[in-house]
Design a protein around this motif. Structure first.
Motif, PDB file in Angstrom:
ATOM      1  N   ASP A  39     -21.147  -9.665   7.964  1.00  0.00           N
ATOM      2  CA  ASP A  39     -19.695  -9.276   7.466  1.00  0.00           C
ATOM      3  C   ASP A  39     -19.563  -7.468   7.523  1.00  0.00           C
ATOM      4  OD1 ASP A  39     -19.158 -11.701   7.029  1.00  0.00           O
ATOM      5  OD2 ASP A  39     -19.516 -11.641   4.778  1.00  0.00           O
ATOM      6  N   SER A  40     -20.846  -7.036   7.339  1.00  0.00           N
ATOM      7  CA  SER A  40     -20.824  -5.567   7.435  1.00  0.00           C
ATOM      8  C   SER A  40     -20.430  -5.213   8.873  1.00  0.00           C
ATOM      9  CB  SER A  40     -22.293  -5.131   7.006  1.00  0.00           C
ATOM     10  OG  SER A  40     -22.637  -5.240   5.704  1.00  0.00           O
ATOM     11  N   ALA A  41     -21.169  -5.862   9.717  1.00  0.00           N
ATOM     12  CA  ALA A  41     -21.031  -5.238  11.069  1.00  0.00           C
ATOM     13  C   ALA A  41     -19.426  -5.302  11.598  1.00  0.00           C
ATOM     14  CB  ALA A  41     -22.060  -6.032  12.008  1.00  0.00           C
ATOM     15  N   ILE A  42     -18.955  -6.467  11.242  1.00  0.00           N
ATOM     16  CA  ILE A  42     -17.772  -6.914  11.783  1.00  0.00           C
ATOM     17  C   ILE A  42     -16.520  -5.956  11.022  1.00  0.00           C
ATOM     18  CG2 ILE A  42     -15.825  -8.696  11.564  1.00  0.00           C
ATOM     19  CD1 ILE A  42     -18.198 -10.858  12.074  1.00  0.00           C
ATOM     20  N   THR A  43     -17.036  -5.585   9.710  1.00  0.00           N
ATOM     21  CA  THR A  43     -16.082  -4.775   8.990  1.00  0.00           C
ATOM     22  C   THR A  43     -16.214  -3.340   9.651  1.00  0.00           C
ATOM     23  OG1 THR A  43     -16.329  -5.983   6.890  1.00  0.00           O
ATOM     24  CG2 THR A  43     -15.622  -3.634   6.831  1.00  0.00           C
ATOM     25  N   ALA A  44     -17.296  -2.968   9.925  1.00  0.00           N
ATOM     26  CA  ALA A  44     -17.480  -1.616  10.659  1.00  0.00           C
ATOM     27  C   ALA A  44     -16.655  -1.599  12.094  1.00  0.00           C
ATOM     28  CB  ALA A  44     -18.937  -1.326  10.654  1.00  0.00           C
ATOM     29  N   LEU A  45     -16.847  -2.661  12.675  1.00  0.00           N
ATOM     30  CA  LEU A  45     -16.069  -2.696  13.832  1.00  0.00           C
ATOM     31  C   LEU A  45     -14.697  -2.547  13.706  1.00  0.00           C
ATOM     32  CD1 LEU A  45     -16.090  -3.030  16.982  1.00  0.00           C
ATOM     33  CD2 LEU A  45     -16.029  -5.483  16.584  1.00  0.00           C
ATOM     34  N   ALA A  46     -14.202  -3.392  12.682  1.00  0.00           N
ATOM     35  CA  ALA A  46     -12.644  -3.350  12.540  1.00  0.00           C
ATOM     36  C   ALA A  46     -12.224  -1.989  11.938  1.00  0.00           C
ATOM     37  CB  ALA A  46     -12.350  -4.280  11.371  1.00  0.00           C
ATOM     38  N   ASN A  47     -13.082  -1.420  11.125  1.00  0.00           N
ATOM     39  CA  ASN A  47     -12.534  -0.264  10.789  1.00  0.00           C
ATOM     40  C   ASN A  47     -12.953   0.965  11.819  1.00  0.00           C
ATOM     41  OD1 ASN A  47     -12.262  -1.014   8.052  1.00  0.00           O
ATOM     42  ND2 ASN A  47     -14.079  -0.512   7.373  1.00  0.00           N
ATOM     43  N   SER A  48     -13.561   1.021  12.736  1.00  0.00           N
ATOM     44  CA  SER A  48     -13.976   1.900  13.829  1.00  0.00           C
ATOM     45  C   SER A  48     -12.630   1.700  14.682  1.00  0.00           C
ATOM     46  CB  SER A  48     -15.192   1.465  14.474  1.00  0.00           C
ATOM     47  OG  SER A  48     -16.339   1.751  13.734  1.00  0.00           O
ATOM     48  N   ILE A  49     -12.417   0.486  14.992  1.00  0.00           N
ATOM     49  CA  ILE A  49     -11.047   0.278  15.847  1.00  0.00           C
ATOM     50  C   ILE A  49      -9.974   0.604  15.199  1.00  0.00           C
ATOM     51  CG2 ILE A  49      -9.558  -1.581  16.739  1.00  0.00           C
ATOM     52  CD1 ILE A  49     -12.199  -3.214  17.129  1.00  0.00           C
ATOM     53  N   THR A  50      -9.778   0.551  13.917  1.00  0.00           N
ATOM     54  CA  THR A  50      -8.631   1.026  13.236  1.00  0.00           C
ATOM     55  C   THR A  50      -8.319   2.761  13.106  1.00  0.00           C
ATOM     56  OG1 THR A  50      -8.335  -0.972  11.786  1.00  0.00           O
ATOM     57  CG2 THR A  50      -7.339   0.977  10.864  1.00  0.00           C
ATOM     58  N   LEU A  51      -9.738   3.355  12.912  1.00  0.00           N
ATOM     59  CA  LEU A  51      -9.704   4.675  12.767  1.00  0.00           C
ATOM     60  C   LEU A  51      -9.609   5.238  14.059  1.00  0.00           C
ATOM     61  CD1 LEU A  51     -12.551   5.031  10.247  1.00  0.00           C
ATOM     62  CD2 LEU A  51     -10.229   5.672   9.796  1.00  0.00           C
ATOM     63  N   THR A  52      -9.660   4.537  15.189  1.00  0.00           N
ATOM     64  CA  THR A  52      -9.249   5.270  16.518  1.00  0.00           C
ATOM     65  C   THR A  52      -7.915   5.171  16.785  1.00  0.00           C
ATOM     66  OG1 THR A  52     -11.513   4.354  17.231  1.00  0.00           O
ATOM     67  CG2 THR A  52      -9.887   5.152  18.945  1.00  0.00           C
ATOM     68  N   PRO A  53      -7.056   6.338  17.041  1.00  0.00           N
ATOM     69  CA  PRO A  53      -5.593   6.440  17.087  1.00  0.00           C
ATOM     70  C   PRO A  53      -5.336   5.519  18.277  1.00  0.00           C
ATOM     71  CG  PRO A  53      -6.542   8.697  16.868  1.00  0.00           C
ATOM     72  CD  PRO A  53      -7.814   7.750  16.806  1.00  0.00           C
ATOM     73  N   GLY A  54      -4.229   4.975  18.078  1.00  0.00           N
ATOM     74  CA  GLY A  54      -3.565   3.859  19.179  1.00  0.00           C
ATOM     75  C   GLY A  54      -4.173   2.612  18.818  1.00  0.00           C
ATOM     76  N   THR A  55      -4.994   2.174  17.931  1.00  0.00           N
ATOM     77  CA  THR A  55      -5.427   0.947  17.598  1.00  0.00           C
ATOM     78  C   THR A  55      -5.450   0.638  16.227  1.00  0.00           C
ATOM     79  OG1 THR A  55      -7.775   1.337  17.768  1.00  0.00           O
ATOM     80  CG2 THR A  55      -6.854   0.626  19.897  1.00  0.00           C
ATOM     81  N   LEU A  56      -5.033  -0.531  15.935  1.00  0.00           N
ATOM     82  CA  LEU A  56      -5.011  -1.040  14.637  1.00  0.00           C
ATOM     83  C   LEU A  56      -5.390  -2.653  14.446  1.00  0.00           C
ATOM     84  CD1 LEU A  56      -4.177  -0.290  11.642  1.00  0.00           C
ATOM     85  CD2 LEU A  56      -2.185  -1.483  12.339  1.00  0.00           C
ATOM     86  N   THR A  57      -6.629  -2.739  13.672  1.00  0.00           N
ATOM     87  CA  THR A  57      -6.919  -4.288  13.449  1.00  0.00           C
ATOM     88  C   THR A  57      -6.079  -4.760  12.357  1.00  0.00           C
ATOM     89  OG1 THR A  57      -9.413  -3.472  13.591  1.00  0.00           O
ATOM     90  CG2 THR A  57      -8.882  -5.457  12.962  1.00  0.00           C
ATOM     91  N   VAL A  58      -5.468  -5.767  12.960  1.00  0.00           N
ATOM     92  CA  VAL A  58      -4.424  -6.502  12.093  1.00  0.00           C
ATOM     93  C   VAL A  58      -4.907  -7.958  11.444  1.00  0.00           C
ATOM     94  CG1 VAL A  58      -2.300  -5.184  12.901  1.00  0.00           C
ATOM     95  CG2 VAL A  58      -3.165  -7.450  14.042  1.00  0.00           C
ATOM     96  N   ASP A  59      -5.885  -8.691  11.998  1.00  0.00           N
ATOM     97  CA  ASP A  59      -6.285  -9.704  11.463  1.00  0.00           C
ATOM     98  C   ASP A  59      -7.656 -10.097  11.946  1.00  0.00           C
ATOM     99  OD1 ASP A  59      -6.080 -12.146  10.308  1.00  0.00           O
ATOM    100  OD2 ASP A  59      -4.923 -13.321  11.665  1.00  0.00           O
ATOM    101  N   LEU A  60      -8.442 -10.830  11.136  1.00  0.00           N
ATOM    102  CA  LEU A  60      -9.767 -11.469  11.506  1.00  0.00           C
ATOM    103  C   LEU A  60      -9.599 -12.609  11.186  1.00  0.00           C
ATOM    104  CD1 LEU A  60     -12.843 -10.972  11.954  1.00  0.00           C
ATOM    105  CD2 LEU A  60     -13.096 -10.593   9.559  1.00  0.00           C
ATOM    106  N   THR A  61     -10.258 -13.461  12.322  1.00  0.00           N
ATOM    107  CA  THR A  61     -10.279 -14.929  12.216  1.00  0.00           C
ATOM    108  C   THR A  61     -11.523 -15.545  11.565  1.00  0.00           C
ATOM    109  OG1 THR A  61     -11.131 -15.261  14.358  1.00  0.00           O
ATOM    110  CG2 THR A  61      -8.677 -15.160  14.264  1.00  0.00           C
ATOM    111  N   ASP A  62     -11.537 -16.596  11.154  1.00  0.00           N
ATOM    112  CA  ASP A  62     -12.811 -17.139  10.686  1.00  0.00           C
ATOM    113  C   ASP A  62     -14.059 -17.363  11.859  1.00  0.00           C
ATOM    114  OD1 ASP A  62     -11.722 -17.823   8.343  1.00  0.00           O
ATOM    115  OD2 ASP A  62     -10.932 -19.742   8.567  1.00  0.00           O
ATOM    116  N   ASP A  63     -13.554 -17.409  12.880  1.00  0.00           N
ATOM    117  CA  ASP A  63     -14.748 -17.557  14.090  1.00  0.00           C
ATOM    118  C   ASP A  63     -15.013 -15.850  14.336  1.00  0.00           C
ATOM    119  OD1 ASP A  63     -12.381 -17.158  15.086  1.00  0.00           O
ATOM    120  OD2 ASP A  63     -12.898 -18.585  16.892  1.00  0.00           O
TER     121      ASP A  63
END
Length: 167
Positions: A108-132
């Motif tokens: 969970d920590s790694a996926i959260t860090a990835l989603a936040n890294s993508i969101t903090l990069t201008p031009g991209t925004l993580t909008v959803d995470l699926t169960d898989d």
């Protein structure tokens, strides 16, 4: 042990944000307030913090984190320049859309860090995470609809480091 680790981390963050070392002296009130707040955070919120606390005490993981930070900032600066180019260009060359990203990260920590890294990069925004573990990312300039290619373009630059830090 988790509470102690989170106490130390919260206090380090407090010190970095408040910076009680102004004018060459230590502001004792800020340090005491930081100790109290850090203690409360560690006691009250340890259940909602990541269970993978071992990542904070491994020297190898700390090394990879210290390598990741400048790499992350490089990509953030590059993405900022790209977004500025697209905003000031007369034709405004954007093709916004949502793409699916597959990740091989498991914790969970790694996926959260990835989603936040993508969101903090201008031009991209993580909008959803699926169960898989798939991520849906809003991308300012969709270059491909292929999941594998989009994964390579958006997340693999972060995923390699985050795998070494969190897993």
């Amino acid at each position: 042990m988790r509470r102690v680790i989170y106490f130390v981390l919260a206090f380090i963050v407090w010190v970095l944000i408040a910076w009680p070392f102004a004018d060459g002296r230590i502001d004792l009130q800020i340090v005491v307030a930081g100790l109290i707040v850090s203690f409360l955070v560690a006691v009250l919120f340890h259940d909602i913090l990541p269970r993978e606390h071992h990542v904070f005490i491994s020297p190898v993981r700390v090394f990879w984190f210290l390598v990741y930070v400048p790499v992350f900032f490089y990509h953030v600066i590059w993405a900022n320049l790209d977004v500025v180019y697209r905003a000031v260009h007369p034709a405004m060359p954007i093709r916004p859309g949502i793409v699916k990203i597959k990740t091989r990260l498991k914790t969970d920590s790694a996926i959260t860090a990835l989603a936040n890294s993508i969101t903090l990069t201008p031009g991209t925004l993580t909008v959803d995470l699926t169960d898989d573990g798939d991520l849906y990312v809003h991308w300012i300039n969709v270059r491909t609809d292929d999941v594998e290619k989009a994964t390579q373009l958006i997340s693999q630059r972060f995923e390699w480091f985050l795998h070494r830090i969190f897993e």
